[in-house]
Scaffold this motif. Structure first.
Motif, short mmCIF file in Angstrom:
data_model
loop_
_atom_site.label_atom_id
_atom_site.label_comp_id
_atom_site.label_asym_id
_atom_site.label_seq_id
_atom_site.Cartn_x
_atom_site.Cartn_y
_atom_site.Cartn_z
N TYR A 10 0.88 -1.30 -0.07
CA TYR A 10 0.02 0.11 -0.08
C TYR A 10 0.86 1.24 0.02
O TYR A 10 0.57 2.15 -0.84
N TRP A 17 1.40 7.35 -6.22
CA TRP A 17 0.54 8.24 -6.84
C TRP A 17 0.63 9.70 -6.39
O TRP A 17 0.13 10.78 -7.19
N MET A 27 -4.25 10.23 -14.28
CA MET A 27 -5.22 9.15 -14.05
C MET A 27 -4.98 8.14 -14.82
O MET A 27 -5.45 6.82 -14.37
N LEU A 28 -5.13 8.19 -16.29
CA LEU A 28 -5.21 7.00 -17.09
C LEU A 28 -3.77 6.80 -17.74
O LEU A 28 -3.51 6.02 -18.72
N GLY A 66 -11.82 5.48 -5.57
CA GLY A 66 -10.57 5.56 -6.20
C GLY A 66 -10.70 6.67 -7.32
O GLY A 66 -10.35 6.38 -8.32
N ALA A 67 -11.29 7.64 -6.80
CA ALA A 67 -11.86 8.50 -7.76
C ALA A 67 -10.91 9.60 -8.28
O ALA A 67 -11.19 9.99 -9.46
N GLY A 68 -9.64 9.57 -8.00
CA GLY A 68 -8.69 10.48 -8.62
C GLY A 68 -9.06 12.08 -8.53
O GLY A 68 -9.54 12.48 -7.42
N VAL A 72 -14.31 10.42 -13.61
CA VAL A 72 -15.63 9.40 -13.66
C VAL A 72 -16.81 10.28 -13.11
O VAL A 72 -17.90 10.23 -13.69
N PHE A 93 -5.49 14.83 -4.95
CA PHE A 93 -6.23 14.60 -6.18
C PHE A 93 -7.80 15.07 -5.69
O PHE A 93 -8.52 15.85 -6.60
N VAL A 114 -9.36 8.49 1.88
CA VAL A 114 -8.97 7.44 2.80
C VAL A 114 -8.70 6.09 1.64
O VAL A 114 -9.25 6.24 0.53
N GLY A 115 -7.89 5.32 2.03
CA GLY A 115 -7.95 4.06 1.28
C GLY A 115 -9.03 3.19 1.23
O GLY A 115 -9.35 3.13 2.43
N LEU A 116 -9.16 2.43 0.11
CA LEU A 116 -10.55 1.62 0.06
C LEU A 116 -10.47 0.32 1.26
O LEU A 116 -11.33 -0.04 1.70
N GLN A 117 -9.10 0.11 1.63
CA GLN A 117 -9.09 -1.19 2.33
C GLN A 117 -9.31 -0.68 3.83
O GLN A 117 -9.56 -1.52 4.51
N GLN A 132 -13.67 2.07 -10.49
CA GLN A 132 -12.78 2.08 -11.69
C GLN A 132 -11.06 1.99 -11.52
O GLN A 132 -10.95 2.97 -11.05
N VAL A 134 -9.05 0.66 -9.84
CA VAL A 134 -8.68 1.07 -8.63
C VAL A 134 -8.52 -0.22 -7.79
O VAL A 134 -7.65 -0.41 -6.94
N LEU A 138 -5.81 -3.18 -4.19
CA LEU A 138 -6.40 -4.06 -3.00
C LEU A 138 -5.56 -5.51 -3.05
O LEU A 138 -5.66 -6.06 -4.19
C1 LIG Z 1 -5.59 4.56 -12.35
S1 LIG Z 1 -6.20 5.93 -11.25
C2 LIG Z 1 -8.21 5.89 -11.71
C3 LIG Z 1 -8.77 7.03 -11.19
C4 LIG Z 1 -10.28 7.07 -11.45
N1 LIG Z 1 -10.89 5.95 -11.04
C5 LIG Z 1 -10.56 6.92 -13.19
O1 LIG Z 1 -10.92 6.17 -13.70
O2 LIG Z 1 -10.25 8.27 -13.75
C6 LIG Z 1 -6.26 5.06 -9.79
C7 LIG Z 1 -6.64 5.96 -8.60
O3 LIG Z 1 -6.85 5.00 -7.48
C8 LIG Z 1 -6.33 5.60 -6.13
N2 LIG Z 1 -5.74 4.69 -5.23
C9 LIG Z 1 -4.78 3.90 -5.25
N3 LIG Z 1 -4.64 3.07 -4.38
C10 LIG Z 1 -6.01 3.43 -3.72
C11 LIG Z 1 -6.56 2.68 -2.63
N4 LIG Z 1 -5.93 1.66 -1.62
N5 LIG Z 1 -7.75 3.20 -2.24
C12 LIG Z 1 -8.27 4.34 -2.73
N6 LIG Z 1 -7.83 4.72 -4.10
C13 LIG Z 1 -6.67 4.55 -4.40
C14 LIG Z 1 -5.15 6.49 -7.00
O4 LIG Z 1 -4.71 7.64 -6.06
C15 LIG Z 1 -5.54 7.10 -8.34
O5 LIG Z 1 -6.19 8.20 -8.15
#
Ligand SMILES: C[S@@+](CC[C@H](N)C(=O)[O-])C[C@H]1O[C@@H](n2cnc3c(N)ncnc32)[C@H](O)[C@@H]1O
Length: 221
Positions: A10, A17, A27-28, A66-68, A72, A93, A114-117, A132, A134, A138
């Motif tokens: 993690y 990021w 993001m992409l 994982g909205a960045g 989305v 972000f 916060v992290g999704l975990q 999406q 993200v 995990l």
């Molecule tokens: C590939 S980007 C995708 C962003 C967005 N979902 C999109 O499609 O535009 C991945 C995102 O997940 C976030 N991320 C990475 N690890 C994460 C975690 N454990 N929990 C939440 N977000 C996380 C990153 O900071 C980044 O913003």
């Protein structure tokens, strides 16, 4: 799966990021040009969930996981839902999202840095929980527990969506650069099942280049 239980899994992702620009290209991973096609097909998929005779739920409250910077949220969720919450591990972000979302930011309910975990959605709040690009961040164990919590966060008949890359073979691909896994489709399906979720609809993303991973959308209940 090698590497999944290390403390660095993690931490390395957070470090990666924190050095990525707060742009669509950031993001992409340099594929900003795929954003329109991605969002276009997501919209068709989402509309079948929230509109028409086969609708499963209403366009009231959504969660972007994982909205960045809110790519989305801006193009897909905010135009159709009354309220959208964003959860994202990198607070920088989310700060950018406040301005990037423009007038639509008035429909944002909460920004959760916060992290999704470690995230627990409010019980019974959401019609749609959209994940999406993200879930590869995990571990398997954390993904199953997170999806169990998401299930409790849904309104009755609410839907979890996962839109993720899938690897071609039977193996997980580990990306050492951003510290994420790309899972085989079968592995994702197994994790959904372990979380007590059923696949209601499934669709492959079209019109993406041949040399990138296949991308699938799953609607889960
Ligand atoms: C590939 S980007 C995708 C962003 C967005 N979902 C999109 O499609 O535009 C991945 C995102 O997940 C976030 N991320 C990475 N690890 C994460 C975690 N454990 N929990 C939440 N977000 C996380 C990153 O900071 C980044 O913003």
């Amino acid at each position: 799966m090698a590497g999944q239980e290390t403390d660095d899994f993690y931490k390395d992702a957070v470090n990666y990021w924190s050095n990525i620009p707060d742009t669509i290209d950031g993001m992409l991973g340099g594929f900003a040009r795929l954003s329109s096609s991605d969002v276009g097909q997501s919209m068709t998929f989402l509309k079948k969930i929230i509109q028409g005779p086969g609708a499963l739920t209403e366009p009231e409250v959504a969660l972007d996981c994982g909205a960045g910077i809110g790519r989305v949220s801006k193009r897909l969720l905010l135009p159709v839902f009354n309220t959208v919450d964003l959860v994202e591990v990198n607070p920088k972000f989310l700060k950018t999202a406040e301005t990037y979302l423009g007038e639509l930011s008035s429909k944002v309910g909460n920004y959760f840095p916060v992290g999704l975990q470690s995230f627990t959605p409010e019980s019974g709040r959401y019609n749609v929980i959209w994940n999406q690009w993200v879930l590869g961040h995990l571990t398997d164990k954390d993904l199953v527990e997170y999806f169990k919590r998401c299930k409790k966060g849904l309104k009755e008949n609410g839907v979890i969506v996962a839109k993720e890359n899938v690897s071609g073979g039977e193996d997980y691909d580990f990306d050492e650069v951003d510290s994420s896994y790309t899972r085989p489709k079968e592995a994702l399906l197994k994790l959904f099942e372990e979380a007590g979720l059923k696949v209601i609809r499934e669709e492959k993303q079209k019109h993406f280049p041949k040399d990138v991973y296949a991308v699938f959308m799953f609607a889960l209940q």
